[in-house]
Write a protein that holds these residues in place. Sequence first.
Motif, PDB file in Angstrom:
ATOM      1  N   VAL A 164     -17.315  -8.504   1.036  1.00  0.00           N
ATOM      2  CA  VAL A 164     -17.129  -8.427  -0.411  1.00  0.00           C
ATOM      3  C   VAL A 164     -15.658  -8.138  -0.674  1.00  0.00           C
ATOM      4  N   ASP A 165     -14.994  -8.986  -1.446  1.00  0.00           N
ATOM      5  CA  ASP A 165     -13.583  -8.779  -1.750  1.00  0.00           C
ATOM      6  C   ASP A 165     -13.394  -7.480  -2.534  1.00  0.00           C
ATOM      7  N   ALA A 166     -12.348  -6.762  -2.214  1.00  0.00           N
ATOM      8  CA  ALA A 166     -12.048  -5.505  -2.901  1.00  0.00           C
ATOM      9  C   ALA A 166     -10.566  -5.215  -2.788  1.00  0.00           C
ATOM     10  N   ASP A 167      -9.975  -4.763  -3.883  1.00  0.00           N
ATOM     11  CA  ASP A 167      -8.581  -4.324  -3.840  1.00  0.00           C
ATOM     12  C   ASP A 167      -8.481  -2.992  -3.098  1.00  0.00           C
ATOM     13  N   VAL A 168      -7.264  -2.612  -2.781  1.00  0.00           N
ATOM     14  CA  VAL A 168      -6.999  -1.350  -2.079  1.00  0.00           C
ATOM     15  C   VAL A 168      -6.157  -0.466  -2.986  1.00  0.00           C
ATOM     16  N   LEU A 169      -6.652   0.719  -3.278  1.00  0.00           N
ATOM     17  CA  LEU A 169      -5.898   1.710  -4.042  1.00  0.00           C
ATOM     18  C   LEU A 169      -5.481   2.825  -3.100  1.00  0.00           C
ATOM     19  N   ALA A 170      -4.183   2.954  -2.896  1.00  0.00           N
ATOM     20  CA  ALA A 170      -3.650   3.992  -2.010  1.00  0.00           C
ATOM     21  C   ALA A 170      -3.036   5.098  -2.851  1.00  0.00           C
ATOM     22  N   LEU A 171      -3.384   6.344  -2.533  1.00  0.00           N
ATOM     23  CA  LEU A 171      -2.899   7.511  -3.260  1.00  0.00           C
ATOM     24  C   LEU A 171      -2.241   8.477  -2.284  1.00  0.00           C
ATOM     25  N   ALA A 172      -1.248   9.207  -2.763  1.00  0.00           N
ATOM     26  CA  ALA A 172      -0.623  10.232  -1.936  1.00  0.00           C
ATOM     27  C   ALA A 172      -0.243  11.425  -2.799  1.00  0.00           C
ATOM     28  N   SER A 173      -0.330  12.610  -2.219  1.00  0.00           N
ATOM     29  CA  SER A 173       0.005  13.829  -2.950  1.00  0.00           C
ATOM     30  C   SER A 173       1.484  14.175  -2.863  1.00  0.00           C
ATOM     31  N   SER A 174       2.234  13.387  -2.072  1.00  0.00           N
ATOM     32  CA  SER A 174       3.678  13.585  -1.985  1.00  0.00           C
ATOM     33  C   SER A 174       4.329  12.222  -1.778  1.00  0.00           C
ATOM     34  N   PRO A 175       5.566  12.058  -2.223  1.00  0.00           N
ATOM     35  CA  PRO A 175       6.229  10.760  -2.076  1.00  0.00           C
ATOM     36  C   PRO A 175       6.646  10.500  -0.636  1.00  0.00           C
ATOM     37  N   GLY A 176       6.951   9.232  -0.370  1.00  0.00           N
ATOM     38  CA  GLY A 176       7.421   8.869   0.971  1.00  0.00           C
ATOM     39  C   GLY A 176       6.280   8.668   1.935  1.00  0.00           C
ATOM     40  N   GLY A 177       6.594   8.709   3.220  1.00  0.00           N
ATOM     41  CA  GLY A 177       5.583   8.632   4.261  1.00  0.00           C
ATOM     42  C   GLY A 177       4.894   7.283   4.345  1.00  0.00           C
ATOM     43  N   TRP A 178       3.631   7.330   4.816  1.00  0.00           N
ATOM     44  CA  TRP A 178       2.868   6.116   5.102  1.00  0.00           C
ATOM     45  C   TRP A 178       2.740   5.217   3.886  1.00  0.00           C
ATOM     46  N   LEU A 179       2.478   5.810   2.722  1.00  0.00           N
ATOM     47  CA  LEU A 179       2.294   4.988   1.525  1.00  0.00           C
ATOM     48  C   LEU A 179       3.564   4.218   1.196  1.00  0.00           C
ATOM     49  N   ALA A 180       4.703   4.895   1.184  1.00  0.00           N
ATOM     50  CA  ALA A 180       5.963   4.226   0.872  1.00  0.00           C
ATOM     51  C   ALA A 180       6.302   3.174   1.931  1.00  0.00           C
ATOM     52  N   GLU A 181       6.024   3.476   3.201  1.00  0.00           N
ATOM     53  CA  GLU A 181       6.282   2.513   4.264  1.00  0.00           C
ATOM     54  C   GLU A 181       5.381   1.296   4.139  1.00  0.00           C
ATOM     55  N   SER A 182       4.121   1.519   3.764  1.00  0.00           N
ATOM     56  CA  SER A 182       3.201   0.399   3.564  1.00  0.00           C
ATOM     57  C   SER A 182       3.663  -0.484   2.414  1.00  0.00           C
ATOM     58  N   ARG A 183       4.072   0.151   1.325  1.00  0.00           N
ATOM     59  CA  ARG A 183       4.539  -0.605   0.170  1.00  0.00           C
ATOM     60  C   ARG A 183       5.725  -1.494   0.558  1.00  0.00           C
ATOM     61  N   ALA A 184       6.692  -0.920   1.249  1.00  0.00           N
ATOM     62  CA  ALA A 184       7.877  -1.680   1.636  1.00  0.00           C
ATOM     63  C   ALA A 184       7.506  -2.840   2.562  1.00  0.00           C
ATOM     64  N   ALA A 185       6.621  -2.582   3.533  1.00  0.00           N
ATOM     65  CA  ALA A 185       6.230  -3.638   4.467  1.00  0.00           C
ATOM     66  C   ALA A 185       5.452  -4.742   3.762  1.00  0.00           C
ATOM     67  N   LEU A 186       4.551  -4.371   2.877  1.00  0.00           N
ATOM     68  CA  LEU A 186       3.772  -5.370   2.146  1.00  0.00           C
ATOM     69  C   LEU A 186       4.682  -6.270   1.320  1.00  0.00           C
ATOM     70  N   ARG A 187       5.612  -5.664   0.614  1.00  0.00           N
ATOM     71  CA  ARG A 187       6.511  -6.468  -0.222  1.00  0.00           C
ATOM     72  C   ARG A 187       7.438  -7.334   0.630  1.00  0.00           C
ATOM     73  N   ALA A 188       7.854  -6.814   1.763  1.00  0.00           N
ATOM     74  CA  ALA A 188       8.710  -7.616   2.650  1.00  0.00           C
ATOM     75  C   ALA A 188       7.983  -8.849   3.164  1.00  0.00           C
ATOM     76  N   GLU A 189       6.661  -8.752   3.283  1.00  0.00           N
ATOM     77  CA  GLU A 189       5.865  -9.879   3.759  1.00  0.00           C
ATOM     78  C   GLU A 189       5.317 -10.734   2.629  1.00  0.00           C
ATOM     79  N   GLY A 190       5.726 -10.438   1.390  1.00  0.00           N
ATOM     80  CA  GLY A 190       5.332 -11.271   0.263  1.00  0.00           C
ATOM     81  C   GLY A 190       3.999 -10.924  -0.366  1.00  0.00           C
ATOM     82  N   HIS A 191       3.461  -9.740  -0.093  1.00  0.00           N
ATOM     83  CA  HIS A 191       2.193  -9.331  -0.691  1.00  0.00           C
ATOM     84  C   HIS A 191       2.448  -8.622  -2.017  1.00  0.00           C
ATOM     85  N   ALA A 192       1.615  -8.904  -2.988  1.00  0.00           N
ATOM     86  CA  ALA A 192       1.741  -8.275  -4.305  1.00  0.00           C
ATOM     87  C   ALA A 192       1.284  -6.828  -4.236  1.00  0.00           C
ATOM     88  N   VAL A 193       2.116  -5.939  -4.720  1.00  0.00           N
ATOM     89  CA  VAL A 193       1.806  -4.510  -4.757  1.00  0.00           C
ATOM     90  C   VAL A 193       2.141  -3.995  -6.147  1.00  0.00           C
TER      91      VAL A 193
END
Length: 426
Positions: free
Chosen positions: A132-161
């Motif tokens: 079943v198709d589903a979007d991914v909602l990522a949340l973090a209680s502090s800036p940076g880290g895995w979430l920020a790294e994922s965002r940068a990598a996704l955008r570098a590969e052309g994925h909409a974030v």
Amino acid sequence: QALRPRVVAPRPQGLTEAGRPRPARIAAAGAGRLARRPTSRHMPGMSDIPGSALILGGGIMGLSAAWAVARQGTAVRLVEQDPIPNPRGASHDHHRLIRHAYGPSLAYLRMVEAAHGAWDLLWAELGERLMVDADVLALASSPGGWLAESRAALRAEGHAVQDLGPAELARRFPALSPDGIADAFLAGRGGVLLADRILAALLRRCLALGVTVERARAAAVDPGHARLRLADGTWRKAELLLVAAGPWAPRLLPGLAGRVAASRQVTVFLEPPPGAREAWAAMPMLLDLSESGGFYLVPPVAGTPAKIGDHRFSCQGDAEDDRAATPAEAAAILALARPRLRDLGACRVLGARACYYEVEPRERILLEPLGDRAWVLTGTSGHGFKFGPLLGLGLARAMAAPALRAGLPGWAAGEAPPPAGLLPAA
């Protein structure tokens, strides 16, 4: 059931590429039991067939490998200790997730794209799409880290974030409380894989391809001769052996001690509040990366319950332990989600259970040779299900073209691109 209270490994600084706290230590674990037993001491026709394959384990990895190898025309025997789907196996559940967010790991991010192609091939052969198709909602209680790294990598590969602030979160997802959320993004092209339905369908497909499935317990592995000794003292052998025994692998392969550990993971199943099931089913899958203890939420899709699980690894327990969760374990999981879900208290708890992952400290999937004729596939660390058919196809291709085998370990571990010619062209 009376089980010892769950002990969560202390959370060191930093997250793995898959977005979980790095385990503080690795402990050894596990062993196996498996349908019909032969009356003779030798399985007819399996001893010395060129190109034959023997696979230990009927989870997503073993079944995927059996499917991929058998569709090449190879004789395959799969040995599994329990019914398939195995209620004690790491693959057993209503759902598993597929998503591109992988922190800074471009190799695994790109591997997800290839995994979608492998699933599409499987859906075509099964005649049904068990996702079943589903979007991914990522949340973090502090800036940076895995979430920020994922965002940068996704955008570098052309994925909409899409970045979401607290006000937008509250508007788009009223079941969520935005309090304490420092960063969030929404990404598409994720999905909920209907795990148990997939395992049952894969088994049917394997049988249709001529795979022999034997229920028996493996007592020992002899990689040098590509054979297994079963609990009744008989042996099974083939030209190629694959050990995909999940959390039982370290007990059967002592060389994995210190590299892979069984890890007790608890999930809680919920019925959404009255009148809210449709709204919950339309929610994205939720990855909460709170430093105080993150969790994930799977929406109640395709008739399944909603599910909440712990992002952290316990690295405790043994694969032979009971799978029922204690009330204390269930309460601890719900406590992780309570600050984020406004109407969690109105949900009906349907149950809780434990499963055992086989965890590698950096969450690298291990697809490694045990000699000239044997391989092990382990260390899937709770994120490997999405790669099952892809890894199976890669192993099958390398079995047919031995020159490709040297590139398998680095590719599976997310450390290198696939060797040229390993995967079919898109």
